[in-house]
Design a protein around this motif. Structure first.
Motif, PDB file in Angstrom:
ATOM      1  N   GLY A   1       0.813  -1.207   0.000  1.00  0.00           N
ATOM      2  CA  GLY A   1       0.000   0.000   0.000  1.00  0.00           C
ATOM      3  C   GLY A   1       0.847   1.258   0.000  1.00  0.00           C
ATOM      4  N   LEU A   2       1.941   1.235   0.775  1.00  0.00           N
ATOM      5  CA  LEU A   2       2.865   2.380   0.793  1.00  0.00           C
ATOM      6  C   LEU A   2       3.545   2.544  -0.567  1.00  0.00           C
ATOM      7  N   TYR A   3       3.877   1.426  -1.183  1.00  0.00           N
ATOM      8  CA  TYR A   3       4.516   1.474  -2.502  1.00  0.00           C
ATOM      9  C   TYR A   3       3.578   2.074  -3.547  1.00  0.00           C
ATOM     10  N   VAL A   4       2.324   1.590  -3.562  1.00  0.00           N
ATOM     11  CA  VAL A   4       1.343   2.121  -4.511  1.00  0.00           C
ATOM     12  C   VAL A   4       1.041   3.581  -4.195  1.00  0.00           C
ATOM     13  N   GLY A   5       0.969   3.913  -2.894  1.00  0.00           N
ATOM     14  CA  GLY A   5       0.716   5.295  -2.507  1.00  0.00           C
ATOM     15  C   GLY A   5       1.793   6.245  -2.995  1.00  0.00           C
ATOM     16  N   TYR A   6       3.044   5.784  -2.962  1.00  0.00           N
ATOM     17  CA  TYR A   6       4.137   6.601  -3.495  1.00  0.00           C
ATOM     18  C   TYR A   6       3.965   6.806  -4.992  1.00  0.00           C
ATOM     19  N   GLY A   7       3.514   5.753  -5.683  1.00  0.00           N
ATOM     20  CA  GLY A   7       3.263   5.875  -7.110  1.00  0.00           C
ATOM     21  C   GLY A   7       2.132   6.833  -7.424  1.00  0.00           C
ATOM     22  N   ILE A   8       1.128   6.862  -6.556  1.00  0.00           N
ATOM     23  CA  ILE A   8      -0.001   7.777  -6.745  1.00  0.00           C
ATOM     24  C   ILE A   8       0.469   9.228  -6.674  1.00  0.00           C
ATOM     25  N   ARG A   9       1.354   9.519  -5.721  1.00  0.00           N
ATOM     26  CA  ARG A   9       1.837  10.897  -5.555  1.00  0.00           C
ATOM     27  C   ARG A   9       2.606  11.382  -6.785  1.00  0.00           C
ATOM     28  N   ARG A  10       3.274  10.455  -7.475  1.00  0.00           N
ATOM     29  CA  ARG A  10       4.081  10.837  -8.628  1.00  0.00           C
ATOM     30  C   ARG A  10       3.325  10.710  -9.943  1.00  0.00           C
ATOM     31  N   SER A  11       2.063  10.353  -9.888  1.00  0.00           N
ATOM     32  CA  SER A  11       1.290  10.111 -11.107  1.00  0.00           C
ATOM     33  C   SER A  11       0.474  11.339 -11.491  1.00  0.00           C
ATOM     34  N   ARG A  12       0.144  11.421 -12.777  1.00  0.00           N
ATOM     35  CA  ARG A  12      -0.718  12.492 -13.269  1.00  0.00           C
ATOM     36  C   ARG A  12      -2.202  12.159 -13.063  1.00  0.00           C
ATOM     37  N   ILE A  13      -2.492  10.901 -12.760  1.00  0.00           N
ATOM     38  CA  ILE A  13      -3.876  10.470 -12.568  1.00  0.00           C
ATOM     39  C   ILE A  13      -4.353  10.898 -11.184  1.00  0.00           C
ATOM     40  N   SER A  14      -5.603  11.297 -11.087  1.00  0.00           N
ATOM     41  CA  SER A  14      -6.142  11.779  -9.822  1.00  0.00           C
ATOM     42  C   SER A  14      -6.169  10.664  -8.778  1.00  0.00           C
ATOM     43  N   VAL A  15      -6.158  11.052  -7.508  1.00  0.00           N
ATOM     44  CA  VAL A  15      -6.209  10.094  -6.408  1.00  0.00           C
ATOM     45  C   VAL A  15      -7.504   9.279  -6.459  1.00  0.00           C
ATOM     46  N   THR A  16      -8.605   9.947  -6.785  1.00  0.00           N
ATOM     47  CA  THR A  16      -9.899   9.260  -6.866  1.00  0.00           C
ATOM     48  C   THR A  16      -9.873   8.168  -7.925  1.00  0.00           C
ATOM     49  N   ALA A  17      -9.275   8.472  -9.091  1.00  0.00           N
ATOM     50  CA  ALA A  17      -9.178   7.473 -10.159  1.00  0.00           C
ATOM     51  C   ALA A  17      -8.302   6.302  -9.726  1.00  0.00           C
ATOM     52  N   TRP A  18      -7.211   6.597  -9.030  1.00  0.00           N
ATOM     53  CA  TRP A  18      -6.334   5.546  -8.540  1.00  0.00           C
ATOM     54  C   TRP A  18      -7.085   4.619  -7.582  1.00  0.00           C
ATOM     55  N   ILE A  19      -7.808   5.199  -6.656  1.00  0.00           N
ATOM     56  CA  ILE A  19      -8.560   4.385  -5.688  1.00  0.00           C
ATOM     57  C   ILE A  19      -9.602   3.537  -6.404  1.00  0.00           C
ATOM     58  N   ASP A  20     -10.199   4.118  -7.446  1.00  0.00           N
ATOM     59  CA  ASP A  20     -11.159   3.375  -8.258  1.00  0.00           C
ATOM     60  C   ASP A  20     -10.496   2.148  -8.890  1.00  0.00           C
ATOM     61  N   TYR A  21      -9.333   2.339  -9.490  1.00  0.00           N
ATOM     62  CA  TYR A  21      -8.633   1.238 -10.153  1.00  0.00           C
ATOM     63  C   TYR A  21      -8.190   0.170  -9.152  1.00  0.00           C
ATOM     64  N   VAL A  22      -7.639   0.620  -8.023  1.00  0.00           N
ATOM     65  CA  VAL A  22      -7.206  -0.334  -6.998  1.00  0.00           C
ATOM     66  C   VAL A  22      -8.397  -1.123  -6.463  1.00  0.00           C
ATOM     67  N   SER A  23      -9.515  -0.433  -6.245  1.00  0.00           N
ATOM     68  CA  SER A  23     -10.704  -1.088  -5.705  1.00  0.00           C
ATOM     69  C   SER A  23     -11.241  -2.143  -6.660  1.00  0.00           C
ATOM     70  N   ILE A  24     -11.327  -1.785  -7.950  1.00  0.00           N
ATOM     71  CA  ILE A  24     -11.817  -2.732  -8.951  1.00  0.00           C
ATOM     72  C   ILE A  24     -10.929  -3.969  -9.005  1.00  0.00           C
ATOM     73  N   SER A  25      -9.619  -3.754  -9.040  1.00  0.00           N
ATOM     74  CA  SER A  25      -8.680  -4.865  -9.097  1.00  0.00           C
ATOM     75  C   SER A  25      -8.800  -5.751  -7.865  1.00  0.00           C
ATOM     76  N   TRP A  26      -8.905  -5.111  -6.702  1.00  0.00           N
ATOM     77  CA  TRP A  26      -9.017  -5.861  -5.456  1.00  0.00           C
ATOM     78  C   TRP A  26     -10.338  -6.619  -5.372  1.00  0.00           C
ATOM     79  N   PHE A  27     -11.426  -5.977  -5.763  1.00  0.00           N
ATOM     80  CA  PHE A  27     -12.734  -6.629  -5.725  1.00  0.00           C
ATOM     81  C   PHE A  27     -12.769  -7.865  -6.623  1.00  0.00           C
ATOM     82  N   CYS A  28     -12.268  -7.721  -7.851  1.00  0.00           N
ATOM     83  CA  CYS A  28     -12.288  -8.848  -8.798  1.00  0.00           C
ATOM     84  C   CYS A  28     -11.409  -9.995  -8.303  1.00  0.00           C
TER      85      CYS A  28
END
Length: 227
Positions: A98-125
């Protein structure tokens, strides 16, 4: 779980289930990304971070037995192949990835909300596939796996159906219901270890996450009304 015989090799059923679950999570993520308006480079970045995060979680979970049961590893180094860090290792790996992905989120151009959406979908499936495969593998703790898979599939469908992916309040509500669903379904898990007041460690952690999500949802709704 009984191992599978593949020629001269033995493959633990648990490893096979984890591999298929990871594949389901990856497929769910790719479907979500293909329906998004982000460019290919951003999509590749999301995929790489989440795949690396999963591998980090898996390695830490397997090797964490060295931290939690060093005596067994000292006496039998092969224990690293056949055993893992259990529930504590799962959460330790989850925090690290989670810390690793969170670091990637901070350096990404994609919004935090979109990131959480993608992580949630992947985790749910991936989680839904994990519970369904365990259910098909045998009826051990079948009620727990059935309840968990039903709740997760329902929430995943709601998340897929939602067209407005930037709705942070809706996403927080979905995650809140996921945590509540996990708390309730874990009561059906006869193999859980009680920590305090009838709750396992996982249930208590999901309870903490629920309180955090509830506070964030309330704050987000208040800002939306004020704006």
């Amino acid at each position: 779980m009984n191992p599978l015989q593949l020629g001269p090799f033995l493959l633990k059923t648990e490893v096979l289930i984890l591999g298929l679950s990871a594949l389901a999570g990856y497929i769910g993520l790719r479907i979500r990304l293909n329906r998004s308006d982000s460019d290919h480079s951003d999509q590749a970045g999301v995929t790489d971070k989440l795949v690396n995060g999963f591998l980090m979680w898996l390695i830490i979970w397997k090797l964490s037995i060295v931290l939690f049961d060093p005596v067994s590893v000292t006496w039998s180094p092969l224990a690293l192949l056949y055993f893992d860090g259990g529930e504590k290792g799962l959460w330790l790996g989850g925090i690290a990835s989670g810390l690793y992905v969170g670091y990637g989120i901070r350096r990404s151009r994609i919004s935090v909300t979109a990131w959480i959406d993608y992580v949630s979908i992947s985790w749910f499936c991936g989680s839904a596939a994990y519970h369904l495969l365990n259910l098909l593998n045998g009826f051990h703790e079948g009620a727990y796996h059935l309840a968990s898979s039903f709740i997760i599939l329902l929430l995943a469908g709601m998340l897929y159906k939602r067209q407005k992916r930037g709705d942070s309040l809706y996403l927080l509500q979905i995650l809140l219901w996921f945590c509540i669903g996990q708390i309730l379904s874990l009561f059906l898990n006869e193999g859980r270890t009680i920590l305090i007041m009838g709750f396992s460690m996982s249930q208590l952690l999901y309870l903490v996450f629920s309180c955090m999500l509830l506070a964030l949802a309330h704050k987000t709704e208040h800002k939306r009304k004020a704006g």
